[in-house]
Design an enzyme around this catalytic site. Structure first.
Site, PDB file in Angstrom:
ATOM      1  N   LYS A 119       0.815  -1.220   0.000  1.00  0.00           N
ATOM      2  CA  LYS A 119       0.000   0.000   0.000  1.00  0.00           C
ATOM      3  C   LYS A 119       0.851   1.272   0.000  1.00  0.00           C
ATOM      4  O   LYS A 119       0.375   2.334  -0.403  1.00  0.00           O
ATOM      5  CB  LYS A 119      -0.976  -0.022   1.168  1.00  0.00           C
ATOM      6  CG  LYS A 119      -2.040  -1.100   0.978  1.00  0.00           C
ATOM      7  CD  LYS A 119      -3.068  -1.119   2.071  1.00  0.00           C
ATOM      8  CE  LYS A 119      -4.210  -2.066   1.759  1.00  0.00           C
ATOM      9  NZ  LYS A 119      -3.807  -3.489   1.800  1.00  0.00           N
TER      10      LYS A 119
HETATM   11  C1  LIG Z   1      -4.323  -4.529   1.050  1.00  0.00           C
HETATM   12  C2  LIG Z   1      -3.515  -5.777   0.916  1.00  0.00           C
HETATM   13  C3  LIG Z   1      -3.851  -6.789  -0.016  1.00  0.00           C
HETATM   14  C4  LIG Z   1      -5.088  -6.713  -0.884  1.00  0.00           C
HETATM   15  O1  LIG Z   1      -5.021  -5.726  -1.884  1.00  0.00           O
HETATM   16  P1  LIG Z   1      -6.357  -5.227  -2.603  1.00  0.00           P
HETATM   17  O2  LIG Z   1      -5.952  -4.063  -3.409  1.00  0.00           O
HETATM   18  O3  LIG Z   1      -7.305  -4.856  -1.484  1.00  0.00           O
HETATM   19  O4  LIG Z   1      -6.871  -6.342  -3.418  1.00  0.00           O
HETATM   20  C5  LIG Z   1      -3.029  -7.894  -0.109  1.00  0.00           C
HETATM   21  N1  LIG Z   1      -1.940  -8.035   0.693  1.00  0.00           N
HETATM   22  C6  LIG Z   1      -1.594  -7.100   1.591  1.00  0.00           C
HETATM   23  C7  LIG Z   1      -0.408  -7.327   2.450  1.00  0.00           C
HETATM   24  C8  LIG Z   1      -2.354  -5.933   1.738  1.00  0.00           C
HETATM   25  O5  LIG Z   1      -2.012  -5.009   2.647  1.00  0.00           O
END
Ligand SMILES: *Cc1c(COP(=O)(O)O)cnc(C)c1O
Length: 518
Positions: A119
Site C-alpha cells: 500500500k
Molecule cells: C491490502 C492488501 C492486499 C489486498 O489488496 P487489494 O488491493 O485490497 O486487493 C493484499 N496483501 C496485503 C499485504 C495488503 O495489505
C-alpha cells in the site's frame, strides 16, 4: 473523451471531473467510483522506448497519460514522483526476484516502502498529491485563515491501510489524519508502526471494540453532514483513483524487468497472479493490460473470503451464501487479514467496463446498468451478470481460492526449496495460486505479487516455519526498523467505548491542539 477526465461508475453522464477533483473527492456522489473517461493508449514503440526506464520515469510516463499538464505541470509531477519513491529502501522501488527459475516463477516485491507493505506504493504518492493540491488552493492565505482548505482524513484499520496512510500523510500541510484501530486487536508490529508516528497532524484512536465497530463509526462520521461539512472529511481507502493509478507503474516496471531477467525470451507469455482483497491491486493490472502491456492473464488469488473466486466460477457476485441462511454476515478471519473482506469495493470498476463493452451502447447506459446491479447487490445480497459478460471477463481473468492450511504449506515448501525465501501469508496465497496455474500451463512466465514483508505477519510465518530448521527464527526475519519501534515514544488516545460522539469529541479536541481554526 479523454483519459485525463473522470466519470462515475453509477452516473456516467457529463460533465466529467478533473483529476484534482477526482482525487480530493475520493467517492463519487451516489456511491459510485471514479474512472477515466477513456483508457489511454501507449506510444506504438513503447516496448522499445520504455523498456530501460527507471521506476520513476515509467511512473511519469504512465501518470502523464491520466493527468493533464494543465493540472500538474511536468516538472511538478516529476518532483511529486521523486518525493514519493525516495522513501523506498530499494533503488528499483519494486524489484522483481526469481523464486523458481525452472518453473519461470518470479516474485514482484512491493514491500520496500516505509511500512513494508504494497500500500505504500500508492499512499506515498497520494499524501504528496493531497499536499500539492491543498498548498496550491491555499496560496497567499495566512496559516490561521479559517478560509484555508483542509482535509481531515478519517479511516478505520485492522492494520495495513492505517500504517501506510499515516506514513503517507504524516507532516503534510493542511491535512490531519485520524486512524481508528480496535485496541489490542491489530498485530503488535502494526500497532507500533502506527502509534510511534508523533507528527502533530497524526492521531491514533485506539477504540475499545472490534474492527467493525471502528468501521461503523467512520461510516457514520461520513454520513454526518454537519460534521463532514465542518471538517472536510477525506478518505484514503482503496476506492481513491490515485491509488489505482499509482499501482499501474509496477506492472510496466516488472514486465520490463522480466524481459531482462529472462534474456532470450522473445515476446513471453506473462501471467500476473495477485493476492486480492478489495481488487485495487489487480485492477491496476487490468488498466496496464488495456493500455497495451502484453499481459496474457490476470489471476485473482483469494483466501477463504472468496467472493471473487465464486464470481469467476459462476457469474454470481454474492456476499456470502452461508451467511444468508445462518443470518450472520461475518468476514472469516484468516492468516492473510489484509484480504479479509465481504465484498471487493473496486470490483465495481471492472464491472463497469464489462457492462460497457458487452451490454451498453454508451457510457451513460453502462452507468445505468451498474447502478441497477449495485442496488440489487445491496438489497438482495447478490447480483448475477449475463453469460456473455462473464465470458468476456474470463478472457482476461481467472481465479483461485486458497485456504489457511494451503497458505502455511506453501510458506513451508517455498522456504525449503528456494534458498530459504520467507513468504508473508498474503504473498503465499498468491504463490499457491501461481503453482496451481503452473501445473496447468507450464509454458508461461508467472509474476506473483508479493504484498508484504513476512515480519508484518509473524504469527502465520512462525506457525509455518518455527522448528523447521535451525536457520529460521522470527528474530532474524524482523528488520532492524521494527526492533527500534519498541523503544520509541507513543502517540495514541484510548477511546473507552465504540461511541461516535466520543470519537467526534476527540477529533475536535485534537484539531484544536493542532491550531486548526473551525
Ligand atoms: C491490502 C492488501 C492486499 C489486498 O489488496 P487489494 O488491493 O485490497 O486487493 C493484499 N496483501 C496485503 C499485504 C495488503 O495489505
Amino acid at each position: 473523451m479523454s483519459s485525463q477526465e473522470y466519470l462515475s461508475t453509477r452516473d456516467s453522464s457529463p460533465p466529467y471531473l478533473s483529476f484534482e477533483d477526482t482525487v480530493l473527492r475520493g467517492l463519487a456522489p451516489g456511491g459510485g467510483l471514479f474512472i477515466p473517461a477513456a483508457i489511454p493508449t501507449l506510444p506504438a514503440d513503447f516496448l522499445t522506448t520504455w523498456k530501460d526506464l527507471s521506476f520513476e520515469d515509467l511512473a511519469f510516463n504512465v501518470f502523464s497519460l491520466y493527468i493533464s499538464a494543465d493540472e500538474i505541470p511536468a516538472a511538478d509531477l516529476k518532483n511529486l514522483i521523486a518525493a514519493s519513491y525516495s522513501t523506498f529502501r530499494s533503488d528499483t522501488v519494486t524489484p522483481l526476484v526469481p523464486l523458481d527459475k525452472a518453473r519461470k516463477l518470479y516474485l514482484l516485491e512491493l514491500f520496500h516502502g516505509p511500512t513494508y507493505a504494497f500500500k505504500d506504493v500508492a499512499l506515498q504518492f497520494v499524501g504528496n498529491l493531497f499536499e500539492y493540491f491543498l498548498t496550491r488552493r491555499n496560496a497567499g492565505k495566512d496559516p490561521k485563515d479559517p478560509a484555508r482548505e483542509r482535509l481531515t482524513v478519517v479511516g478505520a484499520t485492522s492494520g495495513d491501510t492505517g500504517s501506510a496512510a499515516i506514513y503517507g500523510l504524516r507532516n503534510k500541510t493542511d491535512v490531519s489524519i485520524f486512524i481508528l484501530h480496535p485496541q489490542g486487536k491489530v498485530s503488535p508490529v502494526q500497532e507500533l508502526q502506527m502509534t510511534t508516528v508523533t507528527d502533530p497532524n497524526v492521531h491514533n484512536l485506539a477504540v475499545k471494540g472490534n474492527f467493525d465497530d471502528c468501521q461503523d463509526i467512520v461510516k457514520s462520521l461520513f454520513d454526518d453532514k454537519q460534521f463532514n461539512d465542518k471538517h472536510h472529511l477525506g478518505a484514503v481507502n482503496s476506492i481513491n483513483w490515485a491509488r489505482i493509478l499509482a499501482q499501474i507503474t509496477y506492472y510496466f516496471h516488472s514486465y520490463f524487468s522480466l524481459l531482462r531477467l529472462s534474456s532470450g525470451a522473445d515476446k513471453p507469455t506473462v501471467k500476473y497472479v495477485v493476492p486480492t482483497g478489495n481488487f485495487g491491486d489487480i485492477l491496476a493490472g487490468f488498466y496496464a493490460k488495456r493500455m497495451g502491456l502484453p499481459i496474457a492473464k490476470l489471476v485473482v488469488a483469494t483466501n477463504s473470503n472468496d467472493i471473487l473466486d465464486r464470481f469467476w466460477k459462476s457469474g454470481v457476485y454474492e456476499k456470502n451464501p452461508a451467511a444468508a441462511t445462518s443470518g450472520e454476515e461475518a468476514v472469516k478471519e484468516t492468516l492473510s487479514p489484509a484480504m479479509d473482506i465481504l465484498i471487493s469495493s473496486n470490483f465495481e470498476r471492472l464491472l463497469w467496463y464489462l457492462a460497457r463493452e458487452n451490454l451498453a451502447a454508451t457510457p451513460i447506459e453502462a452507468g445505468q446498468i451498474l447502478q441497477s446491479w449495485m442496488v440489487e447487490l445491496k438489497t438482495t445480497g447478490k447480483v448475477a451478470v449475463p453469460r456473455p459478460v462473464l465470458a468476456a471477463g474470463l478472457a482476461e481473468f481467472s481465479s483461485e481460492a486458497v485456504s489457511d492450511a494451503q497458505t502455511v504449506d506453501t510458506i513451508k515448501s517455498v522456504y525449503s526449496s528456494s534458498q530459504k525465501y520467507v513468504l508473508d501469508p498474503h504473498t503465499a496465497v498468491g504463490v499457491t495460486a501461481s503453482l496451481r496455474n503452473i501445473a496447468a500451463d507450464p509454458s508461461a512466465y508467472y509474476i506473483s505479487l508479493s504484498t508484504a514483508h513476512p515480519a508484518k505477519f509473524g504469527d502465520a510465518v512462525d506457525r509455518a516455519l518455527a522448528g523447521v530448521d535451525d536457520v529460521y527464527s522470527f528474530d532474524k526475519v524482523l528488520p532492524e526498523d521494527f526492533k527500534k519501534l519498541e523503544s520509541l515514544p507513543k502517540n495514541v488516545t484510548l477511546v473507552d467505548k465504540p461511541d461516535r460522539e466520543l470519537v467526534k469529541a476527540e477529533i475536535e479536541k485534537a484539531l484544536k491542539e493542532e491550531g486548526v481554526v473551525f
